[in-house]
Design an enzyme around this catalytic site. Structure first.
Site, PDB file in Angstrom:
ATOM      1  N   CYS A  72       0.659  -1.120   0.118  1.00 53.28           N
ATOM      2  CA  CYS A  72      -0.059  -0.162   0.068  1.00 53.28           C
ATOM      3  C   CYS A  72       0.952   1.323  -0.017  1.00 53.28           C
ATOM      4  O   CYS A  72       2.074   1.227   0.510  1.00 53.28           O
ATOM      5  CB  CYS A  72      -0.802  -0.063   1.341  1.00 53.28           C
ATOM      6  SG  CYS A  72      -1.695   1.464   1.728  1.00 53.28           S
ATOM      7  N   GLU A  99       0.581  -3.095  -5.434  1.00 50.18           N
ATOM      8  CA  GLU A  99      -0.210  -3.033  -4.535  1.00 50.18           C
ATOM      9  C   GLU A  99      -1.827  -2.728  -4.773  1.00 50.18           C
ATOM     10  O   GLU A  99      -2.588  -3.071  -3.986  1.00 50.18           O
ATOM     11  CB  GLU A  99       0.061  -1.765  -3.639  1.00 50.18           C
ATOM     12  CG  GLU A  99      -0.078  -0.678  -4.061  1.00 50.18           C
ATOM     13  CD  GLU A  99       0.744   0.596  -3.390  1.00 50.18           C
ATOM     14  OE1 GLU A  99       1.771   0.186  -2.943  1.00 50.18           O
ATOM     15  OE2 GLU A  99       0.141   1.587  -3.338  1.00 50.18           O
TER      16      GLU A  99
END
Ligand code: CDP
Length: 784
Positions: free
Chosen positions: A369, A738
């Protein structure tokens, strides 16, 4: 018989990953494979308590064990000013405890021995006299008046509050809410989870006492940044530090911070004069290294009666554990959480974020992330689902009504991001068609009549990846640019050295493909090197899907730099003017006479043998690339679930994932990245939780409590794509690694809520386990 043309490895070619050859044969070279002559081993004695003052530490029994060379305590480190170290968020963290422990599993003392098992056994013999203090394990309790003060050693710290931070325009947002027809609210919790890479963290610290040179083999996602931080923390001259990050078995953010084990092993090697290895075990990794998420979020969305989003108000409380050690740019106290308006054109937004210390492990890493984008994406996508339920609108329609439209890009969000490009309606349409959405809605209506629970979850996420620009984004003050150095040898083979560092993402293949596209050298002839700070140009490392947006751009730019020089050499070889030379896929030719040409290999040879007068020899260069903006990948994920009313069990029947990461360098690698990300998103949504009891005991410290999805549970993923190039990236690529972990948890949970929303159930926090679903059904009298 059809003859297959071998793929050269241009952009868009799904060539096989070069590195897999060694990985699938078990021939990778991971940290624990490194064995140096005379190497010692370190084990850590950790606190069994979450909050306890240390009255005394008795190391006698441990020191007496044959094979033990030294026992290192906080007191010893304090003599060398190493008992505390700075964190990535500008706080301080204890390396080894000197006053009190602040989380279960905290590092108290270390044993250095000739054998790893001796070190472990001796570490267990260290006797610590603890005075146990009351533990604080929730940020809400931590902020109550009279809560035990966790960071009592910090001057001026009188409570457990860490930061308050705001983004967006409060007055404008209040005004939008005052004009709204409806306000939809959601309180939700994104629980603490853990990146859990296959390979845990470790170091082999080798300090040569004769020369003072430190060679640190480390599981590092950011070796150059770590070198600088080591130089600053340990006071070692930076030119004497070499960090080598060998093959890495997954990072996902877990290998970005500097952990106490790294520091103690290095200090021990310095003091003892021998290499020291430390490799943590699985439980150590789960209880003490960088966790992720742990965000309590409240969202309010202002809407018109027609379902137009008018404003967004968000309050956030983050649980940062005992030390504020989040890996994020210093300007943003809650990372990039304020991209919480997501894919929607919301004119006014205001975000308030507060952080609290608790007696839990520090970290706050961006697990697959970009700095807390996952939590933001989850909140907005869950909120939109609830808005659809409340307004009795189809969840796809409400999104289509509010998407930022393709002609609005570049789009400035209410909280200050400039989205580079996107076509959200198109990605959604591709996903809806692939799923057969309308048919499934009909099936759902039929099932509902019979009392059966079926749900279709929608999530249309927007990501922000590829930090810098360096002006705005930094890690511990280091500007977030990245680098590529390219050397073309006389025979036309090349070495590409990068500042980023793969942890399994396939860089050795995909970055070679960028050189192939730009210079025409086949990918097989381009050796990609990363992870050795003596041998690669300075870069900020690989996390937050920044390798392609930044390192990939640097690779394209350095290749272009070399192409310019190559063109001059080609003109010389072809006895033509440089202005008349054209380049196409590895061939330089004279405009209008394509038969008069020289290959890149001819030119490379000439760069060392037959140069124009006055030109420097060689064909090599380096580029440091500071991106003008982030890239904004996006996508629509659709999930179909069936829920058993008797057990609460959720079965994922289908999952369609349409991703847009701009130009795909290697579509097969991209799909692999998305598969992995979706699997992790599935695990987070349905299985994973690190929680704590009231005394601060970590429940989730092994893989029988903390569940990773295997092939058995993981659903089949059906994938689709759209391609909206990034206008500012040299090859139009955006990051992708991600996206799927960011976008998918909301799609899974929304599917569950879509199945039960009509019963009045509008939230079940992750992990959505059968017991929680059954309880929610039972509460509304719908369980069997
Ligand atoms: O920074 P990290 O490598 O984790 O993430 P990334 O830049 O999203 O790249 C993950 C992998 O996918 C790399 O091997 C990239 O080169 C590849 N990729 C690609 O082939 N095309 C894209 N548009 C984005 C990434």
């Amino acid at each position: 018989m059809a003859v297959e043309t071998p793929l050269k490895g241009n952009i868009g070619d799904s060539i096989r990953r070069k590195e897999d050859d060694r990985f699938i044969r078990g021939r990778g070279n991971y940290l624990d494979d490194i064995v140096l002559p005379g190497m010692l081993h370190m084990a850590i004695h950790r606190s069994p308590f979450a909050h306890a003052r240390i009255k005394s530490i008795n190391t006698e029994a441990a020191s007496a064990v044959p094979g033990v060379i030294a026992v290192v305590t906080g007191a010893l480190l304090a003599q060398h000013k190493l008992a505390w170290m700075p964190t990535l968020s500008g706080d301080t963290q204890a390396v080894l405890v000197t006053d009190k422990v602040r989380f279960q599993g905290q590092e108290v003392a270390c044993v250095i021995a000739t054998d790893p098992y001796v070190a472990r056994d001796a570490a267990a013999l260290i006797e610590v006299d603890y005075e146990v203090l009351p533990a604080v394990v929730s940020p809400q309790n931590a902020l109550k008046p009279g809560a035990p003060l966790i960071r009592d050693e910090k001057e001026g710290q009188t409570n457990n509050h860490i930061y308050h931070w705001e983004a967006g325009d409060k007055a404008k947002t209040d005004e939008a809410f005052s004009k709204a027809d409806r306000v939809v609210k959601l309180d939700t919790f994104y629980p603490r989870c853990h990146p859990s890479p296959l390979e845990t963290c470790g170091i082999v610290a080798d300090i040569n006492s004769a020369t003072g040179h430190a060679t640190l083999y480390m599981t590092s996602q950011a070796p150059h940044a770590h070198r600088t931080l080591f130089a600053i923390v340990a006071g070692l001259p930076e030119q004497n530090i070499r960090i080598i990050s060998p093959d890495i078995g997954g990072g996902f953010g877990n290998k970005v911070p500097i952990y106490p084990g790294y520091v103690v092993a290095t200090a021990a090697s310095l003091l003892i004069g021998k290499p020291v290895k430390w490799v943590e075990d699985r439980s150590e990794n789960l209880i003490s290294t960088g966790f992720a998420r742990d965000f309590h979020m409240s969202g309010e969305m202002a809407l018109s009666n027609e379902g137009r989003m008018l404003g967004l108000r968000v309050k956030l409380l983050s649980d940062n554990g005992a030390f504020y050690a989040d890996a994020q740019p210093t300007k943003f106290k809650a990372g990039l959480f304020h991209i919480v308006t997501g894919s929607y054109d919301v004119a006014a937004a205001h975000v308030e974020a507060d952080g609290a210390y608790t007696n839990k492990a520090p970290g706050g890493v961006a697990y697959r992330c970009s700095f807390r984008v996952t939590e933001a994406s989850y909140l907005i996508e869950r909120l939109v689902e609830n808005a659809a339920i409340e307004m009795k609108m189809d969840p796809a329609d409400i999104r289509l009504k509010n998407f930022i439209q393709p002609d609005q890009f570049p789009y400035k969000s209410a909280t200050g991001f400039e989205y580079d490009s996107g076509n959200y309606p198109k990605a959604m349409q591709v996903a809806l068609d692939k799923l057969g959405y309308q048919e499934l809605r009909k099936e759902q209506a039929e099932k509902r009549k019979k009392g059966e629970l079926m749900g279709i979850g929608v999530a249309s996420f927007t990501e922000v990846v590829g930090a810098g620009p360096g002006k705005q984004y930094d890690i511990a003050g280091l500007r977030m640019f990245d680098s590529a150095e390219l050397r073309v040898h006389p025979t036309g083979k090349a070495i590409l050295k990068l500042g980023v560092k793969s942890q399994g993402q396939g860089h050795e293949t995909t970055f070679a493909q960028i050189v192939t596209e730009e210079l025409g050298i086949p990918a097989a002839d381009v050796e990609v090197q990363e992870g050795d700070t003596d041998n690669t140009p300075y870069g900020l490392g690989t996390y937050a899907s920044r390798s392609t947006p930044v390192g990939g751009a640097a690779t394209a730019m350095v290749s272009r730099k070399l192409r310019e020089k190559a063109k001059k050499i080609a003109a010389h070889l072809l006895e033509a003017s440089e202005a008349d030379i054209e380049f196409d896929h590895g061939k330089f030719f004279v405009r209008g006479s394509p038969s008069k040409s020289k290959t890149i290999q001819d030119v490379a040879f000439a760069a060392y043998t037959n140069l124009p007068d006055g030109m420097e020899a060689g064909l090599e260069g380096v580029t440091y690339y500071d991106p003008p903006n982030m890239t904004y990948p996006f996508g629509t994920y659709l999930v179909v679930v069936d829920i058993d009313r008797g057990t609460g069990q959720v079965k994922v029947r289908r999952m369609v994932a349409v991703d847009d990461c701009g130009v795909r360098i290697n579509p097969m690698v991209v799909e692999g990245q998305i598969h992995g990300g979706l699997t992790e998103g599935f695990g987070i949504a349905f299985m994973q939780l690190i929680t704590f009891d009231e005394e601060g005991n970590c429940l989730g410290s092994n893989f029988t409590d903390y569940l990773l999805p295997t092939a058995w549970e993981t659903p089949r993923f059906e994938m689709g794509e759209t391609v909206t190039p990034s206008p500012h990236h040299p090859i139009g690529a955006k990051g992708v690694g991600e996206s799927a972990t960011v976008g998918s948890p909301a799609a899974f949970v929304n599917a569950v809520i879509d199945a039960v929303g009509h019963l009045g159930i509008t939230n079940i926090d992750m992990p959505v386990t059968s017991d929680k679903v059954w309880e929610a059904l039972n509460k509304v009298g719908a369980a069997e």
